[in-house]
Design a protein around this motif. Sequence first.
Motif, short mmCIF file in Angstrom:
data_model
loop_
_atom_site.label_atom_id
_atom_site.label_comp_id
_atom_site.label_asym_id
_atom_site.label_seq_id
_atom_site.Cartn_x
_atom_site.Cartn_y
_atom_site.Cartn_z
N ASP A 8 0.83 -1.21 0.00
CA ASP A 8 0.00 0.00 0.00
C ASP A 8 0.86 1.25 0.00
OD1 ASP A 8 -2.75 -0.99 0.14
OD2 ASP A 8 -2.11 -1.89 2.04
N VAL A 9 0.72 2.03 -1.06
CA VAL A 9 1.49 3.27 -1.20
C VAL A 9 0.55 4.45 -1.01
CG1 VAL A 9 2.89 4.63 -2.80
CG2 VAL A 9 3.11 2.12 -2.77
N MET A 10 0.84 5.31 -0.03
CA MET A 10 -0.05 6.42 0.31
C MET A 10 0.72 7.73 0.36
SD MET A 10 -2.00 4.65 3.48
CE MET A 10 -2.86 3.09 3.30
N ASP A 11 0.07 8.79 -0.14
CA ASP A 11 0.80 10.06 -0.32
C ASP A 11 0.37 11.20 0.60
OD1 ASP A 11 -1.70 10.67 -1.33
OD2 ASP A 11 -0.96 11.47 -3.23
N ASN A 65 -13.10 3.56 -5.03
CA ASN A 65 -13.46 3.78 -3.63
C ASN A 65 -14.90 3.34 -3.36
OD1 ASN A 65 -11.06 4.91 -2.75
ND2 ASN A 65 -11.65 6.98 -3.38
N PRO A 66 -15.27 3.21 -2.08
CA PRO A 66 -16.63 2.76 -1.76
C PRO A 66 -17.75 3.58 -2.39
CG PRO A 66 -15.25 2.62 0.18
CD PRO A 66 -14.41 3.28 -0.88
N SER A 96 -13.29 -2.06 -0.10
CA SER A 96 -14.39 -2.35 0.81
C SER A 96 -14.22 -1.60 2.14
CB SER A 96 -14.53 -3.86 1.02
OG SER A 96 -13.26 -4.46 1.18
N VAL A 97 -13.28 -0.66 2.16
CA VAL A 97 -13.17 0.36 3.22
C VAL A 97 -12.74 1.64 2.50
CG1 VAL A 97 -12.43 -1.25 5.05
CG2 VAL A 97 -10.68 -0.06 3.70
N ASN A 98 -12.84 2.76 3.20
CA ASN A 98 -12.28 3.98 2.63
C ASN A 98 -10.77 3.89 2.80
OD1 ASN A 98 -14.54 5.81 1.76
ND2 ASN A 98 -15.22 5.21 3.81
N PRO A 99 -10.00 4.00 1.70
CA PRO A 99 -8.58 3.73 1.78
C PRO A 99 -7.84 4.71 2.70
CG PRO A 99 -9.13 4.69 -0.35
CD PRO A 99 -10.42 4.38 0.34
N LEU A 102 -1.50 1.83 -5.51
CA LEU A 102 -1.12 3.25 -5.40
C LEU A 102 -2.32 4.09 -4.96
CD1 LEU A 102 1.12 3.80 -8.58
CD2 LEU A 102 1.79 3.05 -6.28
N MET A 103 -2.27 4.56 -3.72
CA MET A 103 -3.30 5.48 -3.23
C MET A 103 -2.67 6.87 -3.23
SD MET A 103 -4.73 2.98 -0.29
CE MET A 103 -3.21 2.05 -0.37
#
Length: 222
Positions: free
Chosen positions: A33-36, A114-115, A136-139, A65-66
Amino acid sequence: MKISPSVLSADFTRLEKELKDIGDAGADYVHVDVMDGHFVPNISIGPFVVEAIKRATSIPLDVHLMIDAPERFVAEFAKAGSSVITVHAEATRHLHRTVQAIKELGVKAGVSINPATPVSSLEDIIEEVDLVLIMSVNPGFSGQGFIKSSLKKIARARRMIEETGRPIELEVDGGVKVENIRQIALAGADVFVSGSGIFGTKDYGKTISLMREEINAAGVKA
Ligand code: DX5
Ligand code: ZN
């Protein structure tokens, strides 16, 4: 049917051992999981750590990639050793171009929603992708509860995939556990991401076996 443990829930002080343990436990992918801090309210890791993960395991890397405007970084993540690169439909202005760019790098291309994003938004890109990822969740964080209405979206995405006649993987990410994986498989998913549902348990091998048993009980092959 693939199980993709999310290393976001692993112990990063012992990442090499954690990767070895999920490999021994029979993981099919490693979900990264890549988050910025822009697209999602959290920051995680970048290409440098993905490259280190690649050196520590032979399991294919499923890189999620988030991040906003992911087209800026797909080449770097391909170089870091990704097998699949998944971008969010909400994060890129030219999704078609971004998907082509990933494929040209010799990597499988995934698109995630997204959801609150309807499955119908995938209609005109689905023919181009190798994987669809239903959140299935908010990232942003691991350990959140599975949003039940995602089951309907998974079923819808499954129908859309069947219509293409192409071998597109259908992945689900967020709140997946032994307790609900059967229902998720029944809805039509075939790649199951699980962070806390695996790393939060003592025996990863046992947990993954239980997950496969549940998937089998749904009448599909694990
Ligand atoms: C959420 C991430 C997920 C997360 C899953 O933003 O994309 O991959 O790590 O963790 P669990 O399985 O604990 O919900
Ligand atoms: Zn993820």
